[in-house]
Each structure stands twice: as structure tokens, then as C-alpha cells.
Design a protein around this motif. Structure first.
Motif, PDB file in Angstrom:
ATOM      1  N   GLU A 272       1.975  -5.353  -8.986  1.00  0.00           N
ATOM      2  CA  GLU A 272       1.012  -4.652  -9.589  1.00  0.00           C
ATOM      3  C   GLU A 272       0.207  -5.849 -10.736  1.00  0.00           C
TER       4      GLU A 272
ATOM      5  N   THR B 234      -0.146  -1.245  -4.002  1.00  0.00           N
ATOM      6  CA  THR B 234       0.032  -0.769  -5.376  1.00  0.00           C
ATOM      7  C   THR B 234      -1.479   0.124  -5.627  1.00  0.00           C
TER       8      THR B 234
ATOM      9  N   MET C 136       5.937   2.032  -4.576  1.00  0.00           N
ATOM     10  CA  MET C 136       5.143   1.407  -4.586  1.00  0.00           C
ATOM     11  C   MET C 136       3.680   2.621  -4.806  1.00  0.00           C
TER      12      MET C 136
ATOM     13  N   ARG D 247       2.956   4.067  -8.525  1.00  0.00           N
ATOM     14  CA  ARG D 247       2.257   2.862  -9.021  1.00  0.00           C
ATOM     15  C   ARG D 247       0.829   3.524  -8.352  1.00  0.00           C
TER      16      ARG D 247
END
Length: 259
Positions: free
Chosen positions: A18, A51, A74, A77
Motif C-alpha cells: 500500500e 490495496t 489486501m 487494507r
């Protein structure tokens, strides 16, 4: 199993991804979004969202977005951004648990190209796209991009007798505009249009202190000896010289086609 096919590996690097990759892929995501017109009524699917670079950008445009990825790390996020019009789910893009013809636009930004069965991923994208809707895919050219591209260049300099960098089969198959167009049609789309887009990846030279994080997803890094890895990092530092940031020009193909 290759590292990029292992969801646990992606879970571990999600926060790093990210921070370092997301801002870079977001530029290509914005270029992909520019190929279609979205409204607040548009239903958008982002396959292998990572992300959420594409998902978040589409949501900021007002679209109703479903973002899926096989990595729970992922997806966490993506969900952490808290955007009310993004539904983030853990899901295998090769077998989408979604109804037929349920989205106006389906995107995959450097996602489907990494799948073991990337053709199945494309077919699934087409299946869930409504008639008259659009499928949009971004893929790298055959030598890859960002740190993968840098590693390949250094390997060819230091170890010219070695085979060229090993890229995922989907990247190799769709790295040519005509081949990408062909695969979109085979998956169930029509009238594909392919554009080349280039942006620099800005490598923070300080990240070379943690090369496993930078290069660890690549088989061509894993296959190196410890001594060879040291040589690769030394060459990367030589290329950077006095720069704190090493720009790596990276070219993608963005294909858009109608269902």
C-alpha cells in the motif's frame, strides 16, 4: 507455488504494498478509468484489487464498487479506507461468486495477468459484465515493470548467460497489443481498444536495505545465491548514483472492450 500465487505472501506484504506500489499502480488505474464513463449509478467490479487503487478511485467518482482479492490482508487494507460505496470481499478471481451480467464495468489492474489460470479470470470478468458494459484490463509488457523490470535489467547485465526474466504466463501472453485484443475477444468481449501508457516507478533507494521485501515475489530473485543477491543490490546502488530516488520507466497496455 510461486510467491505471487500465494495469498499468505500477499497478506504479509499488504501494508508495504500500500505504501510503495499503490501510488504507482494508482496512476495506471486512473488511466484505465478514463477509458469508460462512470456515474453514481454505475456498478463497478475491481478484480484482484490489491490495496484498492482502482476501487478507491472509482468510488471517489461516485460509482458503486465491489472490490475482490484472494488475499485477506489486501482486502483489509481496502476496507480500512472506510469508503461507504466500496464493498470489499475475499474472493478468487478465477471463480467469482457473483451473478452473471451484474456489473456495468469490470476492471483488473495487473491482477488477472498474475493468475495461474488467467484465461479463466478473463472469462469470469466477461461473465459478470452486463451486455453493453465494459471490461478493462491493464497488463505489463513482457519485461515487467518497477522492481521486476529493474531486477531483469540488472540480471541481464550481471549474468548475461542466464535466461531472461521469468514472467507469469498471463503477462507473457498479453504483452503484445494484438495478443491482448485477441484474448479479450476470446473471453467474450468485442471491439477491443489497446493503449500504451508509461509512468515512472520511483524507487526509494533506501528500500534496497530490505531487498527481500523489494524483490522477494520474483522467482528470479529467489533463484539467486546470496553472493549474487549482494551483486544485484550493488549494481542497483550504482545505477542510482547520488539519487535518493531511482526512476524506473514502466509501460503498461490498457485494454478496454465491450461485452
Amino acid at each position: 507455488m510461486r510467491e505471487f500465487e500465494n495469498p499468505n505472501r500477499w497478506d504479509k506484504v499488504a501494508q508495504h504494498y500500500e505504501k510503495t506500489a499503490h501510488p504507482f499502480t494508482a496512476r495506471f488505474a486512473e488511466a484505465a478509468l478514463a477509458t469508460v464513463s462512470l456515474t453514481s449509478h454505475s456498478r463497478v467490479l475491481d478484480v484482484a484489487t490489491g490495496t484498492g487503487a482502482l476501487a478507491h478511485a472509482a468510488a471517489r467518482m461516485g460509482a458503486q464498487v465491489t472490490a475482490v482479492d484472494f488475499s485477506a490482508g489486501m482486502i483489509a487494507r481496502v476496507a480500512a479506507a472506510g469508503l461507504p460505496n466500496v464493498d470489499a470481499r475475499v474472493m478468487d478471481g478465477q471463480a467469482l461468486a457473483l451473478p452473471d451480467a451484474s456489473f456495468d464495468a469490470v476492471f483488473s489492474i495487473f491482477g488477472v495477468i498474475m493468475f495461474p489460470d488467467w484465461r479463466k479470470g478473463l472469462v469470469e470478468m466477461a461473465r459478470v459484465t452486463r451486455p453493453g458494459g465494459y471490461g478493462v484490463i491493464a497488463t505489463w509488457q513482457e519485461q515487467g515493470a518497477a522492481t521486476f523490470l529493474l531486477l531483469g535489467q540488472i540480471r541481464r547485465t550481471l549474468f548475461p548467460e542466464r535466461e531472461n526474466m521469468t514472467m507469469p504466463a498471463g503477462v507473457k501472453a498479453m504483452s503484445d497489443p494484438e495478443e491482448l485484443a485477441h484474448e479479450l475477444v476470446e473471453a467474450g468481449y468485442r471491439a477491443p481498444r489497446i493503449d500504451r501508457v508509461t509512468f515512472d516507478y520511483h524507487l526509494d533507494v533506501g528500500m534496497l536495505d530490505d531487498p527481500e521485501m523489494l524483490f522477494g515475489m520474483s522467482h528470479d530473485w529467489v533463484a539467486l545465491s546470496d553472493e549474487e543477491k549482494v551483486a544485484v543490490i550493488a549494481e542497483a546502488r550504482r545505477l542510482a548514483g547520488d539519487q535518493a530516488i531511482l526512476p524506473i520507466p514502466s509501460t503498461a497496455l490498457i485494454g478496454v472492450a465491450e461485452r
